[in-house]
Design a protein around this motif. Structure first.
Motif, PDB file in Angstrom:
ATOM      1  N   PRO A 111       0.935  -1.185   0.002  1.00 16.39           N
ATOM      2  CA  PRO A 111       0.020   0.135  -0.075  1.00 16.39           C
ATOM      3  C   PRO A 111       0.879   1.136  -0.006  1.00 16.39           C
ATOM      4  O   PRO A 111       1.855   1.477   0.873  1.00 16.39           O
ATOM      5  CB  PRO A 111      -0.785  -0.039   1.430  1.00 16.39           C
ATOM      6  CG  PRO A 111      -0.919  -1.561   1.482  1.00 16.39           C
ATOM      7  CD  PRO A 111       0.516  -2.189   1.017  1.00 16.39           C
ATOM      8  N   THR A 112       0.468   2.054  -1.025  1.00 16.15           N
ATOM      9  CA  THR A 112       1.460   3.406  -1.317  1.00 16.15           C
ATOM     10  C   THR A 112       0.419   4.499  -1.502  1.00 16.15           C
ATOM     11  O   THR A 112      -0.558   4.512  -1.958  1.00 16.15           O
ATOM     12  CB  THR A 112       2.190   3.111  -2.596  1.00 16.15           C
ATOM     13  OG1 THR A 112       3.011   1.804  -2.529  1.00 16.15           O
ATOM     14  CG2 THR A 112       3.010   4.344  -2.937  1.00 16.15           C
ATOM     15  N   GLN A 113       0.977   5.541  -0.728  1.00 15.72           N
ATOM     16  CA  GLN A 113       0.150   6.989  -0.944  1.00 15.72           C
ATOM     17  C   GLN A 113       1.093   7.878  -1.836  1.00 15.72           C
ATOM     18  O   GLN A 113       2.121   8.101  -1.593  1.00 15.72           O
ATOM     19  CB  GLN A 113      -0.104   7.676   0.109  1.00 15.72           C
ATOM     20  CG  GLN A 113      -1.090   6.841   1.201  1.00 15.72           C
ATOM     21  CD  GLN A 113      -1.739   7.731   2.204  1.00 15.72           C
ATOM     22  OE1 GLN A 113      -1.108   8.725   2.563  1.00 15.72           O
ATOM     23  NE2 GLN A 113      -2.692   7.285   2.839  1.00 15.72           N
ATOM     24  N   GLN A 114       0.457   8.307  -2.908  1.00 15.30           N
ATOM     25  CA  GLN A 114       1.075   9.536  -3.658  1.00 15.30           C
ATOM     26  C   GLN A 114       0.105  10.741  -3.662  1.00 15.30           C
ATOM     27  O   GLN A 114      -1.104  10.519  -3.513  1.00 15.30           O
ATOM     28  CB  GLN A 114       1.392   9.091  -5.219  1.00 15.30           C
ATOM     29  CG  GLN A 114       2.491   8.313  -5.471  1.00 15.30           C
ATOM     30  CD  GLN A 114       2.721   7.935  -6.909  1.00 15.30           C
ATOM     31  OE1 GLN A 114       1.609   8.177  -7.940  1.00 15.30           O
ATOM     32  NE2 GLN A 114       3.653   7.118  -7.261  1.00 15.30           N
ATOM     33  N   SER A 115       0.980  11.792  -3.267  1.00 16.30           N
ATOM     34  CA  SER A 115       0.264  13.195  -3.396  1.00 16.30           C
ATOM     35  C   SER A 115       0.641  14.205  -3.989  1.00 16.30           C
ATOM     36  O   SER A 115       1.821  14.155  -4.146  1.00 16.30           O
ATOM     37  CB  SER A 115       0.078  13.153  -1.727  1.00 16.30           C
ATOM     38  OG  SER A 115       1.117  13.455  -1.258  1.00 16.30           O
ATOM     39  N   ASP A 116      -0.133  14.899  -4.247  1.00 17.77           N
ATOM     40  CA  ASP A 116       0.190  16.389  -4.960  1.00 17.77           C
ATOM     41  C   ASP A 116      -0.875  17.624  -4.538  1.00 17.77           C
ATOM     42  O   ASP A 116      -1.825  16.992  -3.671  1.00 17.77           O
ATOM     43  CB  ASP A 116       0.573  16.352  -6.404  1.00 17.77           C
ATOM     44  CG  ASP A 116      -0.677  16.085  -7.044  1.00 17.77           C
ATOM     45  OD1 ASP A 116      -1.955  15.980  -6.807  1.00 17.77           O
ATOM     46  OD2 ASP A 116      -0.635  15.821  -8.639  1.00 17.77           O
ATOM     47  N   GLU A 117      -0.756  18.794  -5.192  1.00 18.25           N
ATOM     48  CA  GLU A 117      -1.676  19.647  -4.773  1.00 18.25           C
ATOM     49  C   GLU A 117      -3.166  19.231  -5.193  1.00 18.25           C
ATOM     50  O   GLU A 117      -4.299  19.954  -4.294  1.00 18.25           O
ATOM     51  CB  GLU A 117      -1.497  21.050  -5.500  1.00 18.25           C
ATOM     52  CG  GLU A 117      -1.612  20.933  -6.888  1.00 18.25           C
ATOM     53  CD  GLU A 117      -0.427  20.353  -7.479  1.00 18.25           C
ATOM     54  OE1 GLU A 117       0.541  20.061  -7.101  1.00 18.25           O
ATOM     55  OE2 GLU A 117      -0.520  20.050  -8.916  1.00 18.25           O
ATOM     56  N   CYS A 118      -3.496  18.043  -5.792  1.00 17.69           N
ATOM     57  CA  CYS A 118      -5.067  17.898  -6.283  1.00 17.69           C
ATOM     58  C   CYS A 118      -5.372  16.728  -5.170  1.00 17.69           C
ATOM     59  O   CYS A 118      -6.666  16.380  -5.242  1.00 17.69           O
ATOM     60  CB  CYS A 118      -4.916  17.163  -7.772  1.00 17.69           C
ATOM     61  SG  CYS A 118      -4.635  18.341  -8.814  1.00 17.69           S
ATOM     62  N   GLY A 119      -4.619  16.243  -4.157  1.00 14.79           N
ATOM     63  CA  GLY A 119      -4.990  15.045  -3.387  1.00 14.79           C
ATOM     64  C   GLY A 119      -4.179  14.292  -3.203  1.00 14.79           C
ATOM     65  O   GLY A 119      -2.871  14.047  -3.420  1.00 14.79           O
ATOM     66  N   VAL A 120      -4.694  13.080  -2.508  1.00 13.56           N
ATOM     67  CA  VAL A 120      -3.845  11.956  -2.186  1.00 13.56           C
ATOM     68  C   VAL A 120      -4.381  10.585  -2.970  1.00 13.56           C
ATOM     69  O   VAL A 120      -5.664  10.344  -2.851  1.00 13.56           O
ATOM     70  CB  VAL A 120      -3.823  11.529  -0.653  1.00 13.56           C
ATOM     71  CG1 VAL A 120      -3.008  10.359  -0.389  1.00 13.56           C
ATOM     72  CG2 VAL A 120      -3.508  12.628   0.050  1.00 13.56           C
ATOM     73  N   LEU A 121      -3.481   9.786  -3.727  1.00 12.39           N
ATOM     74  CA  LEU A 121      -4.026   8.579  -4.420  1.00 12.39           C
ATOM     75  C   LEU A 121      -3.265   7.375  -3.607  1.00 12.39           C
ATOM     76  O   LEU A 121      -2.353   7.491  -3.409  1.00 12.39           O
ATOM     77  CB  LEU A 121      -3.648   8.591  -5.715  1.00 12.39           C
ATOM     78  CG  LEU A 121      -3.889   7.547  -6.781  1.00 12.39           C
ATOM     79  CD1 LEU A 121      -5.560   7.549  -7.060  1.00 12.39           C
ATOM     80  CD2 LEU A 121      -3.185   7.424  -7.932  1.00 12.39           C
ATOM     81  N   GLU A 122      -4.279   6.416  -3.425  1.00 13.45           N
ATOM     82  CA  GLU A 122      -3.777   5.175  -2.682  1.00 13.45           C
ATOM     83  C   GLU A 122      -3.664   4.007  -3.628  1.00 13.45           C
ATOM     84  O   GLU A 122      -4.766   3.895  -4.407  1.00 13.45           O
ATOM     85  CB  GLU A 122      -4.533   4.912  -1.515  1.00 13.45           C
ATOM     86  CG  GLU A 122      -4.190   5.691  -0.314  1.00 13.45           C
ATOM     87  CD  GLU A 122      -4.771   5.134   0.980  1.00 13.45           C
ATOM     88  OE1 GLU A 122      -5.830   5.868   1.377  1.00 13.45           O
ATOM     89  OE2 GLU A 122      -4.289   4.164   1.395  1.00 13.45           O
ATOM     90  N   PHE A 123      -2.477   3.121  -3.552  1.00 13.11           N
ATOM     91  CA  PHE A 123      -2.784   2.053  -4.513  1.00 13.11           C
ATOM     92  C   PHE A 123      -1.860   0.864  -4.142  1.00 13.11           C
ATOM     93  O   PHE A 123      -0.954   1.293  -2.922  1.00 13.11           O
ATOM     94  CB  PHE A 123      -2.365   2.400  -5.891  1.00 13.11           C
ATOM     95  CG  PHE A 123      -0.893   3.000  -6.016  1.00 13.11           C
ATOM     96  CD1 PHE A 123      -0.740   4.324  -6.032  1.00 13.11           C
ATOM     97  CD2 PHE A 123       0.078   2.230  -6.478  1.00 13.11           C
ATOM     98  CE1 PHE A 123       0.540   4.962  -6.048  1.00 13.11           C
ATOM     99  CE2 PHE A 123       1.476   2.728  -6.219  1.00 13.11           C
ATOM    100  CZ  PHE A 123       1.650   4.013  -6.325  1.00 13.11           C
ATOM    101  N   ALA A 124      -2.018  -0.406  -4.403  1.00 17.05           N
ATOM    102  CA  ALA A 124      -1.226  -1.394  -4.265  1.00 17.05           C
ATOM    103  C   ALA A 124      -1.285  -2.402  -5.302  1.00 17.05           C
ATOM    104  O   ALA A 124      -2.080  -2.070  -6.141  1.00 17.05           O
ATOM    105  CB  ALA A 124      -1.541  -2.009  -2.846  1.00 17.05           C
ATOM    106  N   ALA A 125      -0.547  -3.627  -5.469  1.00 17.44           N
ATOM    107  CA  ALA A 125      -0.840  -4.477  -6.402  1.00 17.44           C
ATOM    108  C   ALA A 125      -0.248  -5.786  -6.021  1.00 17.44           C
ATOM    109  O   ALA A 125       0.524  -6.050  -5.045  1.00 17.44           O
ATOM    110  CB  ALA A 125      -0.107  -4.096  -7.627  1.00 17.44           C
ATOM    111  N   ILE A 126      -0.995  -6.822  -6.315  1.00 13.03           N
ATOM    112  CA  ILE A 126      -0.669  -8.200  -6.412  1.00 13.03           C
ATOM    113  C   ILE A 126      -0.302  -8.943  -7.804  1.00 13.03           C
ATOM    114  O   ILE A 126      -0.570  -8.243  -8.749  1.00 13.03           O
ATOM    115  CB  ILE A 126      -1.620  -8.996  -5.661  1.00 13.03           C
ATOM    116  CG1 ILE A 126      -2.832  -8.855  -6.382  1.00 13.03           C
ATOM    117  CG2 ILE A 126      -1.818  -8.423  -4.062  1.00 13.03           C
ATOM    118  CD1 ILE A 126      -3.986  -9.725  -6.016  1.00 13.03           C
ATOM    119  N   HIS A 127       0.714 -10.100  -7.718  1.00 15.29           N
ATOM    120  CA  HIS A 127       0.963 -10.821  -8.950  1.00 15.29           C
ATOM    121  C   HIS A 127      -0.387 -11.469  -9.336  1.00 15.29           C
ATOM    122  O   HIS A 127      -0.993 -12.333  -8.471  1.00 15.29           O
ATOM    123  CB  HIS A 127       1.915 -11.661  -8.519  1.00 15.29           C
ATOM    124  CG  HIS A 127       3.291 -10.755  -8.669  1.00 15.29           C
ATOM    125  ND1 HIS A 127       3.898 -10.212  -9.718  1.00 15.29           N
ATOM    126  CD2 HIS A 127       4.009 -10.287  -7.536  1.00 15.29           C
ATOM    127  CE1 HIS A 127       4.862  -9.457  -9.259  1.00 15.29           C
ATOM    128  NE2 HIS A 127       4.860  -9.675  -7.965  1.00 15.29           N
TER     129      HIS A 127
END
Ligand code: FE2
Length: 361
Positions: A111-127
């Motif tokens: 689980p990873t959070q990326q943010s900028d002035e527009c907000g926060v996007l959360e994502f993760a991934a599985i195989h």
């Protein structure tokens, strides 16, 4: 019953390609997509170029690497252009990732959070099968753009070509591996197994395969194919040989007006599997009785099928890249929830002829 793995639907499919700029133009000019967001050198992204291509209900991300040692470049060397990621929108990325891994999934991106002035996007991934990733995305905190690092371009208001959504996503796996991946989608992601087609249903003579259909919430549909022993090389084996392993074989795209959509796709240069005139000469009486324009279907290569719930109209493109791997299906449903089982035989004759032309039968 509570869903053990709630998802909201398919957020996007990400393609790894050799030249994102040109592939994006193909999907724009031929399939009517609009480039809605972009990341690349001009936006400060140093490793990957990505074009977000959209029409209502369908989002593709087309990415290529800016250096040869990037994993996307390595994917292209091995698989050719391919659909690398199925991104699912989920209400809670942490819970999705933790529960998937707890049920046996192999994590790819924690689980990873990326943010900028527009907000926060959360994502993760599985195989998933082969090198395919299943990504979990929560965009509730990032409502006005694709992702941090992307600049918005155009907005989409309507589809130019009449496509309205992703109907189903089909993966090919090696012989003997279908059950394992069906079980993965059922046990890890809480899909229901809806139907299956064995090698008798899908012809013993031509391009034999077995197929199972998995469904989530009545709208996210994932099919898994494996090759079966026939007289000739299975179409699934041809895919596996050229893709060098399992991967996404085709994407079914929904339209409400298949004649209009296919007319436009053909005018734009999209190639479809040729269907012999005998198919239309031999159509069951119900097709004309329903008032369907059979002559138009024959002109465009549109196939018809029905089951207890209704009927469907469908057709298939030729492979969209150089390798005989990824293709698209265009489908218009009128009640039927099937996949055109009545067309498998004539379809596979057409497919086999294409395989023969490629020297791969
Ligand atoms: Fe399909």
């Amino acid at each position: 019953m509570t869903d053990v793995f709630p998802i909201k639907g398919v957020d996007h499919l990400e393609f790894y390609v050799g030249n994102a700029k040109q592939a994006a133009m193909y999907y724009a000019k031929c399939f009517g997509f609009t480039n809605t967001a972009y990341a690349g050198l001009e936006t400060g992204e140093r490793k990957v170029t990505s074009y977000v291509m959209e029409q209502p209900g369908i989002r593709f991300v087309i990415s290529s690497a800016l250096s040869g040692n990037h994993p996307i470049a390595q994917s292209v060397v091995r698989h050719g252009d391919t659909v690398a990621t199925i991104a699912l929108e989920v209400p809670n990325v942490h819970e999705a990732y933790q529960s998937a891994v707890a049920r046996g999934a192999v994590g790819a991106i924690p689980p990873t959070q990326q943010s900028d002035e527009c907000g926060v996007l959360e994502f993760a991934a599985i195989h998933a099968y082969g090198d395919t990733l299943i990504k979990f995305i929560d965009r509730s905190g990032y409502p006005n753009g694709f992702a941090p690092g992307f600049v918005n371009r155009a907005t989409v208001t309507s589809s130019l070509i009449g496509l309205v959504g992703i109907d189903h996503i089909v993966g090919n796996v090696e012989q003997g591996q279908m059950e394992r991946w069906v079980e993965f989608f059922v046990r890890v992601l809480g899909f229901d197994q809806r139907m299956h087609f064995d090698d008798r249903a899908i012809s013993t003579e031509y391009s034999a395969l077995m197929s199972k259909v998995l469904e989530k919430g009545g709208k996210t549909i994932i099919n898994i194919n494996e090759p079966a022993q026939g007289r000739r090389r299975s179409q699934i084996q041809e895919y596996l040989d050229y893709h060098q392993g399992p991967g996404i074989q085709h994407i079914g795209l929904t339209t409400h007006d298949i004649v209009q959509t296919v007319t436009q796709l053909r005018q734009a240069g999209v190639e479809f599997l040729p269907i012999p005139q005998t198919y239309y000469d031999n159509l069951d009486a119900w097709v004309r009785e329903t008032g369907l324009p059979v002559d138009k279907f024959a002109e465009l290569g549109i196939l018809v099928d029905r089951d207890a719930d209704g009927y469907l109209l469908q057709l298939f493109t030729k492979p969209v890249g150089d390798r005989p791997t990824l293709f698209f299906e265009i489908i218009e449903r009128h009640g039927s929830r099937g996949f055109g089982a009545g067309n498998f035989k004539s379809l596979f004759v057409a497919l086999e002829q294409e395989q023969a032309v490629r020297g791969n039968l």
